[in-house]
Write an enzyme that holds these catalytic residues in place. Structure first.
Site, PDB file in Angstrom:
ATOM      1  N   ARG A 134       0.808  -1.203  -0.001  1.00  0.00           N
ATOM      2  CA  ARG A 134      -0.099   0.024   0.026  1.00  0.00           C
ATOM      3  C   ARG A 134       1.022   1.269   0.209  1.00  0.00           C
ATOM      4  NH1 ARG A 134      -2.998   0.378   5.052  1.00  0.00           N
ATOM      5  NH2 ARG A 134      -1.352   2.158   5.421  1.00  0.00           N
ATOM      6  N   ASN A 156       4.281   0.922   2.049  1.00  0.00           N
ATOM      7  CA  ASN A 156       4.179  -0.278   3.159  1.00  0.00           C
ATOM      8  C   ASN A 156       4.407  -1.694   2.459  1.00  0.00           C
ATOM      9  OD1 ASN A 156       3.074   1.013   5.594  1.00  0.00           O
ATOM     10  ND2 ASN A 156       1.959   1.588   3.917  1.00  0.00           N
ATOM     11  N   SER A 161      -2.738  -2.907   5.831  1.00  0.00           N
ATOM     12  CA  SER A 161      -4.048  -3.260   6.331  1.00  0.00           C
ATOM     13  C   SER A 161      -5.016  -2.514   5.800  1.00  0.00           C
ATOM     14  CB  SER A 161      -4.044  -3.070   7.835  1.00  0.00           C
ATOM     15  OG  SER A 161      -3.477  -2.025   8.400  1.00  0.00           O
ATOM     16  N   LYS A 342      11.794   3.038   6.135  1.00  0.00           N
ATOM     17  CA  LYS A 342      11.865   4.546   5.841  1.00  0.00           C
ATOM     18  C   LYS A 342      13.052   4.680   5.155  1.00  0.00           C
ATOM     19  CE  LYS A 342       8.027   5.155   8.048  1.00  0.00           C
ATOM     20  NZ  LYS A 342       7.366   3.609   8.273  1.00  0.00           N
ATOM     21  N   LYS A 404      11.499  10.129  11.266  1.00  0.00           N
ATOM     22  CA  LYS A 404      10.932   8.878  11.483  1.00  0.00           C
ATOM     23  C   LYS A 404      11.784   7.650  11.629  1.00  0.00           C
ATOM     24  CE  LYS A 404       7.624   9.853   7.779  1.00  0.00           C
ATOM     25  NZ  LYS A 404       6.830   9.308   6.694  1.00  0.00           N
ATOM     26  N   GLU A 408       7.238   0.373  11.706  1.00  0.00           N
ATOM     27  CA  GLU A 408       5.924   0.586  10.961  1.00  0.00           C
ATOM     28  C   GLU A 408       4.681   0.292  12.227  1.00  0.00           C
ATOM     29  OE1 GLU A 408       5.658   0.821   7.845  1.00  0.00           O
ATOM     30  OE2 GLU A 408       7.856   0.361   7.665  1.00  0.00           O
ATOM     31  N   GLY A 409       3.795   0.938  11.869  1.00  0.00           N
ATOM     32  CA  GLY A 409       2.276   0.627  12.587  1.00  0.00           C
ATOM     33  C   GLY A 409       2.117   1.863  13.360  1.00  0.00           C
TER      34      GLY A 409
HETATM   35  P1  ADP Z   1       4.019   4.487  10.018  1.00  0.00           P
HETATM   36  O1  ADP Z   1       4.953   3.500   9.381  1.00  0.00           O
HETATM   37  O2  ADP Z   1       4.154   4.574  11.610  1.00  0.00           O
HETATM   38  O3  ADP Z   1       2.634   4.505   9.369  1.00  0.00           O
HETATM   39  P2  ADP Z   1       4.166   7.195   8.703  1.00  0.00           P
HETATM   40  O4  ADP Z   1       5.352   7.453   7.740  1.00  0.00           O
HETATM   41  O5  ADP Z   1       2.941   6.584   7.726  1.00  0.00           O
HETATM   42  O6  ADP Z   1       4.641   5.936   9.496  1.00  0.00           O
HETATM   43  O7  ADP Z   1       3.904   8.167   9.571  1.00  0.00           O
HETATM   44  C1  ADP Z   1       2.680   8.066  10.434  1.00  0.00           C
HETATM   45  C2  ADP Z   1       1.680   9.354  10.163  1.00  0.00           C
HETATM   46  O8  ADP Z   1       2.414  10.390  10.390  1.00  0.00           O
HETATM   47  C3  ADP Z   1       0.981   9.397   8.781  1.00  0.00           C
HETATM   48  O9  ADP Z   1       0.015   8.536   8.821  1.00  0.00           O
HETATM   49  C4  ADP Z   1       0.783  10.851   8.414  1.00  0.00           C
HETATM   50  O10 ADP Z   1      -0.240  11.281   9.022  1.00  0.00           O
HETATM   51  C5  ADP Z   1       1.935  11.515   9.247  1.00  0.00           C
HETATM   52  N1  ADP Z   1       3.120  11.856   8.327  1.00  0.00           N
HETATM   53  C6  ADP Z   1       4.347  10.987   8.130  1.00  0.00           C
HETATM   54  N2  ADP Z   1       4.810  11.757   7.126  1.00  0.00           N
HETATM   55  C7  ADP Z   1       4.324  12.953   6.954  1.00  0.00           C
HETATM   56  C8  ADP Z   1       4.900  14.128   6.107  1.00  0.00           C
HETATM   57  N3  ADP Z   1       5.908  14.152   5.578  1.00  0.00           N
HETATM   58  N4  ADP Z   1       3.966  15.277   6.275  1.00  0.00           N
HETATM   59  C9  ADP Z   1       2.693  15.083   6.707  1.00  0.00           C
HETATM   60  N5  ADP Z   1       2.395  14.109   7.802  1.00  0.00           N
HETATM   61  C10 ADP Z   1       3.186  13.137   7.774  1.00  0.00           C
HETATM   62 MG    MG Z   2       1.772   4.922   7.805  1.00  0.00          MG
END
Ligand code: ADP
Ligand code: MG
Length: 516
Positions: A134, A156, A161, A342, A404, A408-409
């Protein structure tokens, strides 16, 4: 979209209309399985000792507006993204170089890498690899323009999910949208809802077709005598999002006629084995409820093992290794899981240095590669020489970034002005565990109303995150692709001003879309 439409979307609900819509959504959710197990903070173990209760998944009452150009672009790029991550996964050496740096500071990554190395040393007996991916995006509005651009939040490669539940939300909103005008079910009139439809959401069909394709590609049983074959969902204990997973297993058994079992990751070593006498290493599953029947597992679908807490002891790592060395097709393999780190996304997005993207997508139209590249938001490592350090440590630039780790998760990131102090609070040699990413700025927040799983109804400004699903089956030994599909999407909506975004972690609600 005209600001005026945005400004007064969704149509206002008077208290009676709101109560009616909430009741309708709640009942629809129960009737159709748009459900989650309740959080223990909401329903305690004492009040539900047998674990029989479920509640609606957090869901918005209205679909959210999303720019059509961004939606179409995300769908158009998905099979290219699938190919990209298959190609990365095939390049063990490239992944290994990236992981090398992390191994001494990140136990989780280090242990995953060790699993791969151990199996590599023994020799993989299964070269087919399945990805149910996804790709997550936001519509970004640059400060210089009003035209939204598609920007990727993350990609992902494990346990992607919500395909099951997001299809249901699309059906729910479609029904509400389609109900005869003037009928008590209909939304109050609004230009964005008239003559508009929620796009089809084929996530369940797409994801289960991916699993079914792997099952068939596995071929006949490798056991002597031959055994009936099955797909195995490896799941977490106390999974609250079980109904999302059951939507896929039901499709597999009812439509594809493939036996599917669920097994806790903590019980893999109790109920599966690899016969020592068979060099083909088939993975045999003994269902505890029918122990006299043995099944050979063609495909292992991981909805566990993506986060450190899924590995409580060495026995869990042993179980992961056991799956990895078996003949079952893994969704995903350890290498494919690591390709979704990441840091890989940061390396791909790096504006200078080798053009990894072009190399991995050799043979793909250059214009398509450049469209894919333009979905990357600026990302940096925190090395001494890099720009990332400077941006992260200065509070005024940090405020436009997110930090980051390789996890994940949800719930793991550090946001904005908290970044400098956070970095100063950890040893500097651990900084390389983190990447810095520029924030994506979605258009001025639209509004919506969310029905949470505890029954609370919240209204306010929201920000949407679109996920697009893709499936790919490829051969690790030569990169040959046997199946590459795009289909289905997820819209998640979080309250404006909230940094994190996961549904399972309680920050977002499931949503659907009307395109503008
Ligand atoms: P995870 O693997 O924990 O899901 P994500 O990269 O999806 O990590 O980050 C979690 C949340 O943080 C995302 O669902 C989003 O809402 C916010 N987020 C992450 N990166 C960005 C970004 N570059 N700009 C704005 N919001 C972000
Ligand atoms: Mg995410």
């Amino acid at each position: 979209m005209a600001d005026s439409i945005y400004a007064n979307y969704p149509p206002a609900l008077n208290p009676a209309q709101k109560e009616f819509l909430v009741r309708t959504v709640k009942d629809w959710a129960t009737q159709n399985g748009l459900m989650v197990r309740p959080a223990p903070t909401f329903v305690s173990k004492e009040s539900d000792p047998h674990g029989i209760l479920a509640t609606n998944a957090p869901v918005t009452l209205f679909p959210s507006p999303f720019p059509k150009t961004c939606f179409e672009e995300a769908k158009a790029l998905q099979t290219v993204y699938n190919k990209l991550y298959a190609a990365i996964t095939c390049n063990e050496e490239w992944i290994g170089k990236i992981m090398e740096d992390l191994i001494d500071v990140d136990d989780f990554i280090s242990n995953l890498w060790k699993v791969h190395v151990a199996v590599q040393r023994e020799g993989y007996v299964q070269t087919l690899s399945l990805g149910l991916f996804r790709s997550d995006y936001m519509a970004h509005t640059p400060s210089t323009s009003t035209t939204p651009e598609l920007k990727q939040v993350e990609f992902n490669t494990i346990s992607s999910s919500f395909g099951g539940l997001s299809s249901l939300v699309a059906s729910l909103h479609s029904e509400l949208l389609d109900s005869p005008l003037g009928s008590p079910m209909a939304y109050p009139p609004h230009p964005l809802l008239q003559s508009n439809a929620v796009p089809d959401n084929t996530a369940v069909e797409t994801l289960s077709a991916g699993l079914a394709t792997a099952h068939v590609a596995y071929g006949p049983s490798k056991s002597q005598p031959q055994l009936p074959t099955c797909v195995l969902f490896v799941v977490q204990e106390n999974e609250r999002n079980i109904f999302d997973q059951l939507a896929l297993s039901r499709q597999l058994s009812n439509v594809h006629k493939i036996p599917v079992f669920r097994l806790l990751s903590s019980e893999i070593l109790d109920h599966t084995f690899i016969p020592g006498s068979n060099p083909l290493r088939p993975l045999i599953y003994r269902p505890p409820h029918a122990a006299e029947t043995h099944f050979e597992v063609t495909t292992v679908y991981l909805r566990s093992f993506y986060t450190p807490t899924d590995y409580k002891s060495d026995r869990d790592w042993e179980a992961r290794t056991h799956l990895e060395r078996s003949a079952a097709i893994k969704c995903p393999t350890v290498l494919n899981q690591l390709s979704g780190s990441k840091i890989v996304q940061q390396v791909l997005a790096a504006p200078t240095g080798p053009d990894h993207l072009a190399a991995f997508l050799a043979g793909t139209d250059e214009a398509v590669i450049s469209r894919l590249r333009s979905t990357f938001a600026p990302q940096y490592d925190l090395s001494l020489s890099g720009k990332g350090r400077e941006l992260a440590l200065n509070p005024s630039t940090a405020s436009n970034h997110v930090l980051k780790p390789q996890r994940e998760g949800g719930g793991n990131n550090i946001y904005k002005t908290a970044i400098p102090d956070f970095l100063k609070s950890i040893p500097e040699n651990e900084w390389k565990r983190w990447i810095l990413m520029e924030l994506i700025h979605p258009p001025a927040a639209a509004k919506n109303v969310a029905l949470r799983s505890d029954g609370e109804v919240l209204a306010g400004g929201v920000i949407g995150e679109l996920g697009v699903y893709g499936t790919i089956l490829w051969d690790q030994k030569d990169g040959n692709i046997l199946h590459n599909e795009q289909g289905g999407w997820l819209m998640r909506t979080k309250a404006e001003g909230v940094n994190e975004g996961g549904v399972a972690t309680g920050f977002s609600s499931l949503d659907s879309i009307v395109l503008y």
